[in-house]
Design a protein around this motif. Structure first.
Motif, PDB file in Angstrom:
ATOM      1  N   HIS A 286      28.690 -45.083 -27.998  1.00 45.86           N
ATOM      2  CA  HIS A 286      28.509 -43.500 -27.707  1.00 45.86           C
ATOM      3  C   HIS A 286      29.795 -42.840 -28.519  1.00 45.86           C
ATOM      4  O   HIS A 286      29.599 -41.533 -28.686  1.00 45.86           O
ATOM      5  CB  HIS A 286      28.667 -43.237 -26.275  1.00 45.86           C
ATOM      6  N   LEU A 287      30.690 -43.592 -29.116  1.00 49.11           N
ATOM      7  CA  LEU A 287      31.775 -42.967 -29.668  1.00 49.11           C
ATOM      8  C   LEU A 287      31.283 -42.286 -30.822  1.00 49.11           C
ATOM      9  O   LEU A 287      30.537 -42.525 -31.551  1.00 49.11           O
ATOM     10  CB  LEU A 287      32.865 -43.925 -30.201  1.00 49.11           C
ATOM     11  N   GLN A 288      32.064 -40.981 -31.086  1.00 48.67           N
ATOM     12  CA  GLN A 288      31.672 -40.154 -32.313  1.00 48.67           C
ATOM     13  C   GLN A 288      30.425 -39.646 -32.509  1.00 48.67           C
ATOM     14  O   GLN A 288      29.910 -39.275 -33.372  1.00 48.67           O
ATOM     15  CB  GLN A 288      32.211 -40.893 -33.599  1.00 48.67           C
ATOM     16  N   LYS A 289      29.669 -39.727 -31.316  1.00 47.75           N
ATOM     17  CA  LYS A 289      28.373 -39.035 -31.228  1.00 47.75           C
ATOM     18  C   LYS A 289      28.471 -37.580 -30.892  1.00 47.75           C
ATOM     19  O   LYS A 289      27.276 -36.788 -31.297  1.00 47.75           O
ATOM     20  CB  LYS A 289      27.281 -39.722 -30.200  1.00 47.75           C
ATOM     21  N   HIS A 290      29.459 -37.230 -30.700  1.00 42.10           N
ATOM     22  CA  HIS A 290      29.533 -35.523 -30.317  1.00 42.10           C
ATOM     23  C   HIS A 290      28.446 -34.941 -29.122  1.00 42.10           C
ATOM     24  O   HIS A 290      27.767 -33.944 -29.719  1.00 42.10           O
ATOM     25  CB  HIS A 290      29.724 -34.740 -31.522  1.00 42.10           C
ATOM     26  N   LEU A 291      28.076 -35.697 -28.142  1.00 46.52           N
ATOM     27  CA  LEU A 291      26.953 -35.238 -27.226  1.00 46.52           C
ATOM     28  C   LEU A 291      27.621 -33.952 -26.721  1.00 46.52           C
ATOM     29  O   LEU A 291      28.910 -33.756 -26.465  1.00 46.52           O
ATOM     30  CB  LEU A 291      26.868 -36.070 -26.207  1.00 46.52           C
ATOM     31  N   THR A 292      26.495 -33.032 -26.164  1.00 48.88           N
ATOM     32  CA  THR A 292      27.031 -31.931 -25.641  1.00 48.88           C
ATOM     33  C   THR A 292      26.395 -31.845 -24.089  1.00 48.88           C
ATOM     34  O   THR A 292      25.805 -32.724 -23.950  1.00 48.88           O
ATOM     35  CB  THR A 292      26.459 -30.517 -26.144  1.00 48.88           C
ATOM     36  N   GLU A 293      27.010 -30.772 -23.476  1.00 57.77           N
ATOM     37  CA  GLU A 293      26.401 -30.735 -21.981  1.00 57.77           C
ATOM     38  C   GLU A 293      24.639 -30.333 -22.150  1.00 57.77           C
ATOM     39  O   GLU A 293      24.208 -31.113 -21.227  1.00 57.77           O
ATOM     40  CB  GLU A 293      27.023 -29.704 -21.231  1.00 57.77           C
ATOM     41  N   ALA A 294      24.438 -29.734 -23.224  1.00 57.58           N
ATOM     42  CA  ALA A 294      23.042 -29.588 -23.346  1.00 57.58           C
ATOM     43  C   ALA A 294      22.277 -30.709 -23.613  1.00 57.58           C
ATOM     44  O   ALA A 294      21.152 -31.188 -23.060  1.00 57.58           O
ATOM     45  CB  ALA A 294      22.620 -28.550 -24.393  1.00 57.58           C
ATOM     46  N   HIS A 295      22.734 -31.428 -24.241  1.00 58.28           N
ATOM     47  CA  HIS A 295      22.035 -32.975 -24.551  1.00 58.28           C
ATOM     48  C   HIS A 295      22.015 -33.740 -23.378  1.00 58.28           C
ATOM     49  O   HIS A 295      21.106 -34.474 -22.898  1.00 58.28           O
ATOM     50  CB  HIS A 295      23.059 -33.737 -25.529  1.00 58.28           C
ATOM     51  N   ARG A 296      22.954 -33.795 -22.474  1.00 57.38           N
ATOM     52  CA  ARG A 296      23.317 -34.353 -21.149  1.00 57.38           C
ATOM     53  C   ARG A 296      22.120 -33.879 -20.155  1.00 57.38           C
ATOM     54  O   ARG A 296      21.524 -34.872 -19.671  1.00 57.38           O
ATOM     55  CB  ARG A 296      24.618 -34.244 -20.695  1.00 57.38           C
ATOM     56  N   LYS A 297      22.185 -32.839 -20.221  1.00 57.47           N
ATOM     57  CA  LYS A 297      21.054 -32.037 -19.249  1.00 57.47           C
ATOM     58  C   LYS A 297      19.827 -32.303 -19.524  1.00 57.47           C
ATOM     59  O   LYS A 297      19.031 -32.683 -18.594  1.00 57.47           O
ATOM     60  CB  LYS A 297      21.572 -30.688 -18.892  1.00 57.47           C
ATOM     61  N   ARG A 298      19.601 -32.406 -20.884  1.00 64.00           N
ATOM     62  CA  ARG A 298      17.968 -32.515 -21.359  1.00 64.00           C
ATOM     63  C   ARG A 298      17.630 -34.220 -21.183  1.00 64.00           C
ATOM     64  O   ARG A 298      16.776 -34.230 -20.733  1.00 64.00           O
ATOM     65  CB  ARG A 298      18.085 -32.107 -22.630  1.00 64.00           C
ATOM     66  N   TRP A 299      18.616 -34.905 -21.384  1.00 61.40           N
ATOM     67  CA  TRP A 299      18.391 -36.408 -21.133  1.00 61.40           C
ATOM     68  C   TRP A 299      18.211 -36.573 -19.668  1.00 61.40           C
ATOM     69  O   TRP A 299      16.984 -37.311 -19.563  1.00 61.40           O
ATOM     70  CB  TRP A 299      19.658 -37.021 -21.730  1.00 61.40           C
ATOM     71  N   ILE A 300      18.793 -36.116 -18.936  1.00 60.10           N
ATOM     72  CA  ILE A 300      18.595 -36.238 -17.357  1.00 60.10           C
ATOM     73  C   ILE A 300      17.183 -35.713 -16.967  1.00 60.10           C
ATOM     74  O   ILE A 300      16.368 -36.362 -16.460  1.00 60.10           O
ATOM     75  CB  ILE A 300      19.613 -35.868 -16.687  1.00 60.10           C
ATOM     76  N   ALA A 301      17.124 -34.391 -17.509  1.00 61.08           N
ATOM     77  CA  ALA A 301      15.600 -33.955 -17.045  1.00 61.08           C
ATOM     78  C   ALA A 301      14.491 -34.532 -17.662  1.00 61.08           C
ATOM     79  O   ALA A 301      13.677 -34.761 -16.677  1.00 61.08           O
ATOM     80  CB  ALA A 301      15.856 -32.322 -17.738  1.00 61.08           C
ATOM     81  N   LEU A 302      14.715 -35.131 -18.838  1.00 63.37           N
ATOM     82  CA  LEU A 302      13.477 -35.738 -19.099  1.00 63.37           C
ATOM     83  C   LEU A 302      13.352 -37.233 -18.569  1.00 63.37           C
ATOM     84  O   LEU A 302      12.224 -37.673 -18.323  1.00 63.37           O
ATOM     85  CB  LEU A 302      13.562 -36.179 -20.948  1.00 63.37           C
ATOM     86  N   LEU A 303      14.331 -37.839 -18.154  1.00 61.50           N
ATOM     87  CA  LEU A 303      14.190 -38.933 -17.439  1.00 61.50           C
ATOM     88  C   LEU A 303      13.899 -38.873 -16.136  1.00 61.50           C
ATOM     89  O   LEU A 303      12.978 -39.572 -15.756  1.00 61.50           O
ATOM     90  CB  LEU A 303      15.398 -39.762 -17.513  1.00 61.50           C
ATOM     91  N   LEU A 304      14.317 -37.941 -15.335  1.00 56.95           N
ATOM     92  CA  LEU A 304      13.522 -37.528 -14.027  1.00 56.95           C
ATOM     93  C   LEU A 304      11.915 -37.205 -14.333  1.00 56.95           C
ATOM     94  O   LEU A 304      11.326 -37.608 -13.406  1.00 56.95           O
ATOM     95  CB  LEU A 304      14.288 -36.262 -13.351  1.00 56.95           C
ATOM     96  N   GLN A 305      11.943 -36.460 -15.363  1.00 57.36           N
ATOM     97  CA  GLN A 305      10.602 -36.111 -15.431  1.00 57.36           C
ATOM     98  C   GLN A 305       9.554 -37.342 -15.506  1.00 57.36           C
ATOM     99  O   GLN A 305       8.405 -37.517 -14.863  1.00 57.36           O
ATOM    100  CB  GLN A 305      10.311 -34.956 -16.563  1.00 57.36           C
ATOM    101  N   THR A 306      10.073 -38.072 -16.449  1.00 56.06           N
ATOM    102  CA  THR A 306       9.251 -39.410 -16.520  1.00 56.06           C
ATOM    103  C   THR A 306       9.305 -40.276 -15.339  1.00 56.06           C
ATOM    104  O   THR A 306       8.391 -40.764 -15.036  1.00 56.06           O
ATOM    105  CB  THR A 306      10.108 -40.377 -17.909  1.00 56.06           C
ATOM    106  N   ALA A 307      10.471 -40.464 -14.590  1.00 57.33           N
ATOM    107  CA  ALA A 307      10.224 -41.096 -13.299  1.00 57.33           C
ATOM    108  C   ALA A 307       9.388 -40.376 -12.324  1.00 57.33           C
ATOM    109  O   ALA A 307       8.659 -41.416 -11.725  1.00 57.33           O
ATOM    110  CB  ALA A 307      11.862 -40.950 -12.558  1.00 57.33           C
ATOM    111  N   ASP A 308       9.226 -39.191 -12.302  1.00 60.00           N
ATOM    112  CA  ASP A 308       8.307 -38.557 -11.515  1.00 60.00           C
ATOM    113  C   ASP A 308       6.743 -38.813 -11.930  1.00 60.00           C
ATOM    114  O   ASP A 308       5.889 -39.275 -11.096  1.00 60.00           O
ATOM    115  CB  ASP A 308       8.237 -37.114 -11.356  1.00 60.00           C
TER     116      ASP A 308
END
Length: 156
Positions: free
Chosen positions: A78-100
């Motif tokens: 994850h080093l130097q990937k410069h992830l944002t809060e928007a990336h984080r939230k979208r990642w979680i939202a898509l994972l939860l959508q897939t889980a459903d």
């Protein structure tokens, strides 16, 4: 009489469930305009590595740590990937959508633990992505997440 409480890994359905979850999830990631640029160059094995990492964290076999990497290696990815809060939230939202969509357990206890880990792990990923090195030692243990881990897996 002893009660045998299943791990989160067992409750979810085991390795095939985690592999299917992350395979379908990364299909969504690569079709997402915000996340695709971050993940478009991922290794073909990335999906399996993440599935095995999360499965192990949830009490599954040590497939990731014995054959594919370590927690230290995951931090370094994850080093130097410069992830944002928007990336984080979208990642979680898509994972939860897939889980459903895949009908992972939706009981409050499992989803509470599942979401708590996603929140904890993705926030650490964002923090690590802002730097070019880590102070974590190479022998940093794999996180262990169970039914009641709201303070994090390594806090007594």
């Amino acid at each position: 009489m002893a009660v045998n409480i299943p791990t989160l890994f067992e409750w979810a359905g085991g390795t095939p469930v985690f592999e299917n979850l992350f395979n379908k999830f990364y299909d969504k990631v690569l079709a997402d305009e915000l996340l695709e640029p971050v993940f478009k160059h991922m290794s073909p094995r990335h999906r399996l590595h993440v599935a095995h990492f999360v499965a192990e964290v949830f009490g599954g076999p040590k497939t990731y740590s014995q054959n594919e990497g370590s927690h230290y290696a995951m931090i370094n990815k994850h080093l130097q990937k410069h992830l944002t809060e928007a990336h984080r939230k979208r990642w979680i939202a898509l994972l939860l959508q897939t889980a459903d969509e895949l009908s992972l357990p939706d009981d409050p206890e499992f989803r509470s633990a599942f979401i708590a880990y996603l929140e904890w792990g993705t926030r650490i990923a964002v923090l690590n992505s802002q730097t070019d090195s880590t102070a974590e030692p190479p022998d940093t243990p794999m996180p262990k997440w169970g039914w009641r881990e709201p303070g994090g897996p390594n806090i007594p």
